[in-house]
Design a protein around this motif. Structure first.
Motif, short mmCIF file in Angstrom:
data_model
loop_
_atom_site.label_atom_id
_atom_site.label_comp_id
_atom_site.label_asym_id
_atom_site.label_seq_id
_atom_site.Cartn_x
_atom_site.Cartn_y
_atom_site.Cartn_z
N GLY A 11 0.69 -1.21 -0.01
CA GLY A 11 -0.03 0.12 -0.02
C GLY A 11 0.69 1.16 0.02
N VAL A 12 1.99 1.28 0.01
CA VAL A 12 3.02 2.35 0.04
C VAL A 12 3.22 3.03 -1.68
CG1 VAL A 12 5.17 3.30 0.33
CG2 VAL A 12 4.25 1.57 1.88
N PRO A 13 2.68 4.16 -2.02
CA PRO A 13 2.65 4.77 -3.39
C PRO A 13 3.99 4.59 -3.89
CG PRO A 13 1.31 6.01 -1.92
CD PRO A 13 2.14 5.26 -0.87
N GLY A 14 4.04 4.09 -5.32
CA GLY A 14 5.30 3.94 -5.92
C GLY A 14 5.80 2.60 -5.74
N PHE A 15 5.39 1.64 -4.87
CA PHE A 15 5.58 0.19 -4.64
C PHE A 15 4.52 -0.74 -4.98
CE2 PHE A 15 8.63 2.86 -2.21
CZ PHE A 15 9.89 2.47 -2.59
N PRO A 16 4.19 -0.91 -6.18
CA PRO A 16 2.90 -1.78 -6.22
C PRO A 16 3.13 -3.34 -5.89
CG PRO A 16 4.00 -1.21 -8.50
CD PRO A 16 4.79 -0.29 -7.38
#
Length: 319
Positions: A50-55
């Motif tokens: 769920g961290v943006p930039g780490f799909p």
């Protein structure tokens, strides 16, 4: 004379380090009192989702050092010290740390949380001897063994899935009649051939002399007890917020969390809180990444102040 800063941030997790990045980039002298190991509980997480930039997710032991380096590059000072006490000092705040005393015009409390223990016989004695809170650390040492995971939330099932890649069998011991983890962890765990779940089960004692040999469990419905042979036990039954250092200064809620208003400010002027230590935080990886800036005014001065993103660990459902 104590060192003086515009902003002092207590905590070493994602929330604290993100606050440091924003505060330093705004030109404020910024200190992070980051504890003994920046990253906190996140360091033991194999994959944070769920961290943006780490799909595909990112390991906590990779993400936290990156954030620490970014904060330092932007001008924040980072000290490996713990916040021990906080007290007013005129228009500022005095922070007593394990590395000495500092002052700051504003303080962000992003101290995270610690894993809650079961509080049963044998648990503390066998810590590090089969009782663990870090699947990615200890799973390789338990290859082909049967291990137990206590809990039914996100962290418990996430760690069960990590363990299943290395050990022989994983038994999830959950006191409830249904798992509380989100579907992203619950469904893969229930479908995994190495993972089984025992509902309505409470751990009463951890067994073993020099190393864990198993646990004594109690059935919630029947009250019957049973000894279960295990080669390891991983405990994920929730969090206790790291708010002891301000317990006598701020009115905490019943869970020990710090109440704030919508701007993250506590009942104390110039003292803010964010992340899992804050009341209302869900403790997920990214609840509101990239909040803007808020302006805090006082009768003496105006401080452009970072409203940090409430980014916390998924560890234990962690800083």
């Amino acid at each position: 004379m104590a060192d003086s800063y515009d902003v002092a941030i207590a905590g070493g997790g994602i929330g604290a380090l993100t606050a440091a990045v924003h505060s330093a980039r705004m030109g404020r002298s910024t200190l992070v009192v980051g504890g003994r190991a920046p990253g906190g509980l996140l360091l033991s997480i194999e994959r944070i989702d769920g961290v943006p930039g780490f799909p595909e997710g990112v390991a906590g032991y990779e993400l936290c050092p990156m954030l620490q380096e970014q904060a330092a590059d932007d001008g924040a000072e980072i000290r490996m010290a713990d916040l021990e006490a906080l007290e007013p000092a005129g228009e500022a705040w005095r922070l007593q740390t394990s590395d000495g005393e500092v002052q700051a015009r504003a303080v962000i409390l992003a101290t995270g949380a610690r894993l809650r223990s079961l509080g049963v016989e044998g648990e503390e004695r066998l810590q590090g001897r089969g009782v663990s809170h870090c699947a990615s650390c200890d799973a390789p040492l338990m290859r082909d063994r049967t291990v137990g995971v206590v809990g039914g939330g996100d962290s418990a099932l996430q760690e069960a899935l990590t363990l299943a890649d290395a050990v022989g069998e994983v038994i999830v011991l959950h006191r409830g009649d249904a798992l509380t983890a989100q579907a992203a962890y619950r469904e893969p765990a229930l479908a995994h051939p190495k993972i089984s779940v025992r509902y309505g089960t409470v751990v009463e004692e951890v067994l073993g002399e020099d190393a864990i040999s198993g646990v004594r469990t109690r059935d919630v419905a029947s009250d019957d007890t049973q000894d279960v042979e295990l080669g390891g036990l991983f405990i994920y039954v929730g969090l206790e917020p790291n708010s002891d250092c301000v317990r006598d200064l701020i009115s905490l809620d019943d869970d020990g969390r710090i109440p704030t208003d919508a701007t993250m400010q506590t009942e104390l002027a110039g003292v803010f809180a964010a992340g899992i230590v804050r009341r209302g935080s869900l403790g997920q990886a990214a609840i509101s990444a990239g909040e803007g800036a808020a302006k805090r005014s006082s009768t003496c001065d105006a401080l452009i102040f970072c409203r940090l993103p409430e980014i916390a660990s998924t560890c234990s459902d962690a800083s």
